[in-house]
Design a protein around this motif. Sequence first.
Motif, PDB file in Angstrom:
ATOM      1  N   GLU A  37      10.839  -2.379  -7.279  1.00 12.17           N
ATOM      2  CA  GLU A  37      11.875  -2.988  -8.126  1.00 12.17           C
ATOM      3  C   GLU A  37      13.260  -2.514  -7.716  1.00 12.17           C
ATOM      4  OE1 GLU A  37      10.589  -1.975 -12.057  1.00 12.17           O
ATOM      5  OE2 GLU A  37       9.154  -3.656 -12.165  1.00 12.17           O
ATOM      6  N   GLN A  38      13.382  -1.214  -7.453  1.00 13.25           N
ATOM      7  CA  GLN A  38      14.681  -0.673  -7.025  1.00 13.25           C
ATOM      8  C   GLN A  38      15.098  -1.283  -5.686  1.00 13.25           C
ATOM      9  OE1 GLN A  38      14.641   3.456  -5.930  1.00 13.25           O
ATOM     10  NE2 GLN A  38      16.862   3.600  -5.740  1.00 13.25           N
ATOM     11  N   PHE A  39      14.140  -1.387  -4.777  1.00 14.76           N
ATOM     12  CA  PHE A  39      14.400  -1.949  -3.452  1.00 14.76           C
ATOM     13  C   PHE A  39      14.847  -3.407  -3.566  1.00 14.76           C
ATOM     14  CE2 PHE A  39      13.498  -3.601   0.746  1.00 14.76           C
ATOM     15  CZ  PHE A  39      13.716  -2.535   1.606  1.00 14.76           C
ATOM     16  N   ASP A  40      14.147  -4.184  -4.397  1.00 17.02           N
ATOM     17  CA  ASP A  40      14.475  -5.608  -4.561  1.00 17.02           C
ATOM     18  C   ASP A  40      15.888  -5.796  -5.100  1.00 17.02           C
ATOM     19  OD1 ASP A  40      11.960  -6.189  -3.667  1.00 17.02           O
ATOM     20  OD2 ASP A  40      11.132  -6.701  -5.628  1.00 17.02           O
ATOM     21  N   GLU A  41      16.258  -4.942  -6.050  1.00 17.01           N
ATOM     22  CA  GLU A  41      17.609  -5.017  -6.637  1.00 17.01           C
ATOM     23  C   GLU A  41      18.665  -4.751  -5.564  1.00 17.01           C
ATOM     24  OE1 GLU A  41      19.670  -6.299  -9.591  1.00 17.01           O
ATOM     25  OE2 GLU A  41      17.507  -6.005  -9.831  1.00 17.01           O
ATOM     26  N   ASP A  42      18.426  -3.700  -4.792  1.00 14.09           N
ATOM     27  CA  ASP A  42      19.343  -3.321  -3.713  1.00 14.09           C
ATOM     28  C   ASP A  42      19.403  -4.423  -2.647  1.00 14.09           C
ATOM     29  OD1 ASP A  42      20.943  -1.124  -2.430  1.00 14.09           O
ATOM     30  OD2 ASP A  42      19.407  -1.310  -0.895  1.00 14.09           O
ATOM     31  N   TYR A  43      18.260  -4.990  -2.336  1.00 12.17           N
ATOM     32  CA  TYR A  43      18.147  -6.046  -1.312  1.00 12.17           C
ATOM     33  C   TYR A  43      19.006  -7.248  -1.697  1.00 12.17           C
ATOM     34  CZ  TYR A  43      15.754  -9.331   1.887  1.00 12.17           C
ATOM     35  OH  TYR A  43      15.455 -10.253   2.857  1.00 12.17           O
ATOM     36  N   LYS A  44      18.912  -7.645  -2.971  1.00  6.39           N
ATOM     37  CA  LYS A  44      19.686  -8.817  -3.437  1.00  6.39           C
ATOM     38  C   LYS A  44      21.178  -8.614  -3.220  1.00  6.39           C
ATOM     39  CE  LYS A  44      16.549 -10.262  -7.053  1.00  6.39           C
ATOM     40  NZ  LYS A  44      16.242  -9.862  -8.418  1.00  6.39           N
ATOM     41  N   LYS A  45      21.649  -7.421  -3.505  1.00  8.10           N
ATOM     42  CA  LYS A  45      23.089  -7.129  -3.345  1.00  8.10           C
ATOM     43  C   LYS A  45      23.483  -7.195  -1.865  1.00  8.10           C
ATOM     44  CE  LYS A  45      23.278  -3.947  -7.218  1.00  8.10           C
ATOM     45  NZ  LYS A  45      23.041  -2.528  -7.498  1.00  8.10           N
ATOM     46  N   LYS A  46      22.658  -6.583  -1.021  1.00  8.49           N
ATOM     47  CA  LYS A  46      23.032  -6.469   0.388  1.00  8.49           C
ATOM     48  C   LYS A  46      22.860  -7.775   1.155  1.00  8.49           C
ATOM     49  CE  LYS A  46      22.493  -1.524   0.779  1.00  8.49           C
ATOM     50  NZ  LYS A  46      21.480  -0.508   0.604  1.00  8.49           N
ATOM     51  N   MET A  47      22.010  -8.667   0.661  1.00 11.32           N
ATOM     52  CA  MET A  47      21.711  -9.899   1.404  1.00 11.32           C
ATOM     53  C   MET A  47      22.331 -11.137   0.750  1.00 11.32           C
ATOM     54  SD  MET A  47      19.876  -8.877   4.031  1.00 11.32           S
ATOM     55  CE  MET A  47      18.790 -10.171   4.648  1.00 11.32           C
ATOM     56  N   LYS A  48      23.159 -10.935  -0.257  1.00 12.50           N
ATOM     57  CA  LYS A  48      23.655 -12.096  -1.011  1.00 12.50           C
ATOM     58  C   LYS A  48      24.601 -12.984  -0.216  1.00 12.50           C
ATOM     59  CE  LYS A  48      27.593 -10.163  -3.593  1.00 12.50           C
ATOM     60  NZ  LYS A  48      27.694  -8.754  -3.200  1.00 12.50           N
ATOM     61  N   ASN A  49      25.227 -12.452   0.832  1.00  8.40           N
ATOM     62  CA  ASN A  49      26.212 -13.247   1.581  1.00  8.40           C
ATOM     63  C   ASN A  49      25.689 -13.790   2.908  1.00  8.40           C
ATOM     64  OD1 ASN A  49      28.253 -12.901  -0.343  1.00  8.40           O
ATOM     65  ND2 ASN A  49      28.709 -10.857   0.455  1.00  8.40           N
ATOM     66  N   THR A  50      24.368 -13.788   3.078  1.00  7.62           N
ATOM     67  CA  THR A  50      23.810 -14.300   4.334  1.00  7.62           C
ATOM     68  C   THR A  50      22.862 -15.462   4.057  1.00  7.62           C
ATOM     69  OG1 THR A  50      22.577 -13.723   6.340  1.00  7.62           O
ATOM     70  CG2 THR A  50      21.875 -12.648   4.316  1.00  7.62           C
ATOM     71  N   THR A  51      22.690 -16.316   5.052  1.00  5.15           N
ATOM     72  CA  THR A  51      21.773 -17.453   4.897  1.00  5.15           C
ATOM     73  C   THR A  51      20.400 -17.157   5.493  1.00  5.15           C
ATOM     74  OG1 THR A  51      22.604 -18.409   6.959  1.00  5.15           O
ATOM     75  CG2 THR A  51      23.621 -19.174   4.905  1.00  5.15           C
ATOM     76  N   VAL A  52      20.233 -15.993   6.115  1.00  5.34           N
ATOM     77  CA  VAL A  52      18.934 -15.686   6.714  1.00  5.34           C
ATOM     78  C   VAL A  52      17.911 -15.429   5.599  1.00  5.34           C
ATOM     79  CG1 VAL A  52      19.439 -13.200   7.014  1.00  5.34           C
ATOM     80  CG2 VAL A  52      17.692 -14.296   8.411  1.00  5.34           C
ATOM     81  N   GLN A  53      16.756 -16.040   5.730  1.00  4.92           N
ATOM     82  CA  GLN A  53      15.726 -15.960   4.691  1.00  4.92           C
ATOM     83  C   GLN A  53      14.452 -15.318   5.247  1.00  4.92           C
ATOM     84  OE1 GLN A  53      15.863 -17.285   1.329  1.00  4.92           O
ATOM     85  NE2 GLN A  53      18.056 -17.362   1.783  1.00  4.92           N
ATOM     86  N   PHE A  54      13.968 -14.303   4.568  1.00  6.42           N
ATOM     87  CA  PHE A  54      12.727 -13.639   4.964  1.00  6.42           C
ATOM     88  C   PHE A  54      11.619 -13.954   3.981  1.00  6.42           C
ATOM     89  CE2 PHE A  54      15.821 -11.234   7.288  1.00  6.42           C
ATOM     90  CZ  PHE A  54      15.147 -10.800   8.419  1.00  6.42           C
TER      91      PHE A  54
ATOM     92  N   ASN B  33       0.818  -1.215   0.000  1.00  8.35           N
ATOM     93  CA  ASN B  33       0.000   0.000   0.000  1.00  8.35           C
ATOM     94  C   ASN B  33       0.852   1.267   0.000  1.00  8.35           C
ATOM     95  OD1 ASN B  33      -2.491  -1.422   0.189  1.00  8.35           O
ATOM     96  ND2 ASN B  33      -2.045  -1.822   2.347  1.00  8.35           N
ATOM     97  N   HIS B  34       2.176   1.115   0.004  1.00  6.51           N
ATOM     98  CA  HIS B  34       3.072   2.275   0.079  1.00  6.51           C
ATOM     99  C   HIS B  34       4.081   2.330  -1.068  1.00  6.51           C
ATOM    100  CE1 HIS B  34       1.459   2.070   4.145  1.00  6.51           C
ATOM    101  NE2 HIS B  34       1.874   3.301   4.337  1.00  6.51           N
ATOM    102  N   PHE B  35       4.636   1.187  -1.441  1.00  6.38           N
ATOM    103  CA  PHE B  35       5.664   1.155  -2.490  1.00  6.38           C
ATOM    104  C   PHE B  35       5.014   1.311  -3.867  1.00  6.38           C
ATOM    105  CE2 PHE B  35       8.113  -0.604   0.891  1.00  6.38           C
ATOM    106  CZ  PHE B  35       9.437  -0.702   0.515  1.00  6.38           C
ATOM    107  N   THR B  36       5.600   2.149  -4.698  1.00  8.63           N
ATOM    108  CA  THR B  36       5.233   2.119  -6.121  1.00  8.63           C
ATOM    109  C   THR B  36       5.941   0.923  -6.762  1.00  8.63           C
ATOM    110  OG1 THR B  36       7.125   3.462  -6.804  1.00  8.63           O
ATOM    111  CG2 THR B  36       5.102   4.663  -6.170  1.00  8.63           C
ATOM    112  N   VAL B  37       5.546   0.581  -7.962  1.00  2.00           N
ATOM    113  CA  VAL B  37       6.205  -0.524  -8.675  1.00  2.00           C
ATOM    114  C   VAL B  37       7.690  -0.225  -8.840  1.00  2.00           C
ATOM    115  CG1 VAL B  37       6.343  -1.765 -10.870  1.00  2.00           C
ATOM    116  CG2 VAL B  37       4.103  -1.257  -9.865  1.00  2.00           C
ATOM    117  N   ALA B  38       7.999   1.026  -9.214  1.00  2.00           N
ATOM    118  CA  ALA B  38       9.408   1.405  -9.414  1.00  2.00           C
ATOM    119  C   ALA B  38      10.195   1.316  -8.112  1.00  2.00           C
ATOM    120  CB  ALA B  38       9.488   2.827  -9.985  1.00  2.00           C
ATOM    121  N   GLN B  39       9.592   1.782  -7.027  1.00  4.34           N
ATOM    122  CA  GLN B  39      10.267   1.708  -5.719  1.00  4.34           C
ATOM    123  C   GLN B  39      10.519   0.254  -5.317  1.00  4.34           C
ATOM    124  OE1 GLN B  39       7.473   3.870  -3.305  1.00  4.34           O
ATOM    125  NE2 GLN B  39       8.673   5.762  -3.355  1.00  4.34           N
TER     126      GLN B  39
END
Length: 291
Positions: A270-287, A262-268
């Motif tokens: 997508e940008q967030f998901d891209e950033d998330y993948k980079k920052k979480m790529k070296n951890t085993t914690v899964q959300f 209800n808050h994120f636009t589609v663009a926001q």
Amino acid sequence: MELPPRPKLFDFHGVSMTNYFTGNWDNVQNFQARPDDILIATYPKAGTTWVSYILDLLYYVQTAPERQRPIFEKVPFLELLIPLYPPGVEVLDKLTTSPRLIKSHLPVQLLPKSFWEQNCRIVYVARNAKDSAVSYFHFDRMNRTQPEPGDWNNFLQRFMDGKMVFGSWYDHVTGWWEKKQTHSKILYLFYEDMVEDTGRELDRLCSYLGLSPSAEEKERVRGVVQFDNMKKNSMANYSTLPIMDFKISPFMRKGKVGDWKNHFTVAQSEQFDEDYKKKMKNTTVQFRTVV
């Protein structure tokens, strides 16, 4: 009553903080934990009050009726130092109940060393990044002791950059997850699991803490801590604190998984998901983020 001014963020040992959480730092770092202390640790807006209330009910509802006070008095906030209220450390030192239930938002590397030395039990609660960002935004809007949030777009960028009080969500959840791998006294819970099946997670908590409430007691606790019940409960919903402006937003807003949509636009998103993948790529914690 004159309310405190909105604080400014600054870098503190590599973590964004404000003076409301660093102003008593020596006393916080020298805090003497006890072996039976139970620490509830989270990134802000991840279910801290929920777990605090559950633990208070499990331990004290029958043995300490005098604890009919707001949850923030019963589960003191270790690092807090705000005008008009006693410091968290001071409140903890005066607690007469045992075990002490203690709240902290500190990242794992800033936790006072006595918690590790005393091998205290720690319950860490983690919430998915998108819902955390939304909840934090509305919290900052209504809480005078938080920095001005600005508009949603700028706030979201700050969240991604880790320029939040208590630092980066990514560093916080992964730092505690890594510590859990080598420290047996950390129970790592997920907000989404608690929403999905509160009873199941209550069983996990009881098992971890060595508690054996009856089926009736557990069911009563489960009922009391349902979100809608807590939202109406002045002992749990922070409505007695003047620094919280409920005209802007309640402290307990929705408690839903997936409200980020209800808050994120589609663009926001997508940008967030891209950033998330980079920052979480070296951890085993899964959300689990609802998409």
